[in-house]
Design a protein around this motif. Structure first.
Motif, mmCIF file in Angstrom:
data_model
loop_
_atom_site.group_PDB
_atom_site.id
_atom_site.type_symbol
_atom_site.label_atom_id
_atom_site.label_comp_id
_atom_site.label_asym_id
_atom_site.label_seq_id
_atom_site.Cartn_x
_atom_site.Cartn_y
_atom_site.Cartn_z
ATOM 1 N N ASP A 183 0.841 -1.212 0.000
ATOM 2 C CA ASP A 183 0.000 0.000 0.000
ATOM 3 C C ASP A 183 0.871 1.254 0.000
ATOM 4 O OD1 ASP A 183 -2.142 -1.685 0.234
ATOM 5 O OD2 ASP A 183 -2.710 -1.057 2.260
ATOM 6 N N THR A 184 1.910 1.230 0.830
ATOM 7 C CA THR A 184 2.771 2.407 0.968
ATOM 8 C C THR A 184 3.461 2.702 -0.360
ATOM 9 O OG1 THR A 184 3.091 1.751 3.257
ATOM 10 C CG2 THR A 184 4.596 3.427 2.416
ATOM 11 N N THR A 185 3.956 1.656 -1.011
ATOM 12 C CA THR A 185 4.625 1.831 -2.306
ATOM 13 C C THR A 185 3.666 2.401 -3.342
ATOM 14 O OG1 THR A 185 6.074 -0.016 -1.825
ATOM 15 C CG2 THR A 185 5.853 0.568 -4.146
ATOM 16 N N VAL A 186 2.462 1.847 -3.374
ATOM 17 C CA VAL A 186 1.484 2.252 -4.378
ATOM 18 C C VAL A 186 1.025 3.700 -4.157
ATOM 19 C CG1 VAL A 186 -0.890 1.787 -5.102
ATOM 20 C CG2 VAL A 186 0.727 -0.084 -4.916
ATOM 21 N N THR A 187 0.774 4.076 -2.928
ATOM 22 C CA THR A 187 0.264 5.447 -2.700
ATOM 23 C C THR A 187 1.390 6.482 -2.775
ATOM 24 O OG1 THR A 187 0.301 5.105 -0.303
ATOM 25 C CG2 THR A 187 -1.817 4.802 -1.414
ATOM 26 N N LEU A 188 2.620 6.061 -2.404
ATOM 27 C CA LEU A 188 3.750 6.998 -2.553
ATOM 28 C C LEU A 188 4.002 7.314 -4.030
ATOM 29 C CD1 LEU A 188 6.551 5.956 0.003
ATOM 30 C CD2 LEU A 188 5.244 8.083 -0.024
ATOM 31 N N ALA A 189 3.686 6.363 -4.893
ATOM 32 C CA ALA A 189 3.909 6.556 -6.334
ATOM 33 C C ALA A 189 2.753 7.310 -6.999
ATOM 34 C CB ALA A 189 4.085 5.199 -7.009
ATOM 35 N N SER A 190 1.690 7.568 -6.243
ATOM 36 C CA SER A 190 0.510 8.218 -6.822
ATOM 37 C C SER A 190 0.690 9.735 -6.862
ATOM 38 C CB SER A 190 -0.722 7.883 -5.961
ATOM 39 O OG SER A 190 -0.639 8.643 -4.751
ATOM 40 N N SER A 191 -0.373 10.418 -7.294
ATOM 41 C CA SER A 191 -0.297 11.883 -7.311
ATOM 42 C C SER A 191 -0.908 12.483 -6.044
ATOM 43 C CB SER A 191 -1.030 12.431 -8.536
ATOM 44 O OG SER A 191 -2.404 12.118 -8.410
ATOM 45 N N ALA A 192 -1.166 11.637 -5.041
ATOM 46 C CA ALA A 192 -1.792 12.144 -3.808
ATOM 47 C C ALA A 192 -0.918 13.195 -3.123
ATOM 48 C CB ALA A 192 -2.037 10.981 -2.845
ATOM 49 N N ASP A 193 -1.585 14.093 -2.420
ATOM 50 C CA ASP A 193 -0.869 15.111 -1.640
ATOM 51 C C ASP A 193 -0.562 14.570 -0.240
ATOM 52 O OD1 ASP A 193 -1.285 17.552 -3.498
ATOM 53 O OD2 ASP A 193 -3.253 16.618 -3.362
ATOM 54 N N TYR A 194 -1.462 13.724 0.261
ATOM 55 C CA TYR A 194 -1.326 13.196 1.623
ATOM 56 C C TYR A 194 -1.501 11.688 1.600
ATOM 57 C CZ TYR A 194 -2.074 18.025 3.133
ATOM 58 O OH TYR A 194 -1.962 19.377 3.321
ATOM 59 N N ILE A 195 -0.692 10.976 2.371
ATOM 60 C CA ILE A 195 -0.984 9.550 2.551
ATOM 61 C C ILE A 195 -1.144 9.280 4.053
ATOM 62 C CG2 ILE A 195 0.177 8.944 0.381
ATOM 63 C CD1 ILE A 195 2.119 7.320 1.984
#
Ligand SMILES: O=C(O)c1ccccc1N[C@@H]1O[C@H](COP(=O)(O)O)[C@@H](O)[C@H]1O
Length: 219
Positions: free
Chosen positions: A15-27
């Motif tokens: 999950d961390t890898t996938v969301t860190l690679a996204s365009s999200a501002d906050y995880i």
């Protein structure tokens, strides 16, 4: 401007890898009792697998936790925001703010007195997450509140000069409907999961719909 995007409930290295690679501002990471609950050692380990936070801000979510326990749970974490997602009172949030030099967001669960409740945190919190409470679950349910009320929350956030994120049941298929209200941000957890794991494909769909909406919105 495209609203801020928070992807919450990361509970594995994947999950961390996938969301860190996204365009999200906050995880976000949930430290409260939940199927997505994490502990600080795990978050540290998952983050260490990456060179950087990729310009993401990290959010730690707690539900009705004591100041002492929050301080212990976040030790050494490169945190940017603490999210209080229970029924923490303004006094309790103020006490936390006095002990910690990190912005605090407060979750407000949609109900008839919610705006009055929001007013009690004025000057204490740096942002709000408006969510839906289902039974004894504080969040992460995949259930939405009545979005016709969104403008009232946005107006109160604007009056206080802080951002308001809309949460609860947001998914790629319905994100454009929420965006019509022009929230400051959207917060998504269940809607980007497949078999309990954050899905690259669902995140990509969410990002595309957000981008598409941004391009088509009349200015
Ligand atoms: O995600 C969780 O498991 C969770 C547990 C306890 C409190 C809050 C939680 N998550 C937050 O809930 C909302 C909406 O989530 P969803 O998209 O409907 O699944 C969001 O703010 C999460 O940060």
């Amino acid at each position: 401007m495209q609203p801020l995007l928070k992807l919450c409930g990361n509970h594995s290295a994947h999950d961390t890898t996938v969301t860190l690679a996204s365009s999200a501002d906050y995880i976000g990471f949930v430290f409260a009792k939940s199927k997505r609950q994490v502990v600080r050692e795990q978050v540290l380990e998952w983050l260490h697998e990456h060179e950087s936070k990729n310009n993401k801000k990290l959010v730690a979510l707690f539900v009705n936790e004591s100041v002492m326990s929050i301080l212990e749970s976040i030790q050494d974490l490169p945190l940017d925001v603490i999210q209080c997602h229970g029924n923490e009172s303004a006094e309790e949030v103020k006490e936390l703010k006095e002990q910690i030099d990190i912005p605090i967001w407060k979750a407000i669960h949609h109900h008839q007195d919610a705006i009055k409740l929001m007013q009690s945190y004025e000057g204490i919190v740096s942002g709000y997450i408006v969510d839906c409470k289902v039974g004894d679950q504080w969040g992460g349910t995949g259930v939405s509140f009545d979005w016709d009320y969104i403008p009232l929350y946005l107006e109160e956030g604007k009056r206080q000069g802080v951002p308001v994120f809309i949460a609860g049941g947001i998914r790629p298929e319905n994100v454009e409907k929420v965006l019509q209200y022009r929230p400051d941000g959207v917060d998504v957890s269940s809607g980007i999961e497949e078999n309990g794991k954050k899905s690259r494909d669902l995140i990509r769909q969410l990002e595309e719909r957000m981008k598409r909406y941004d391009h088509n919105v009349p200015r």
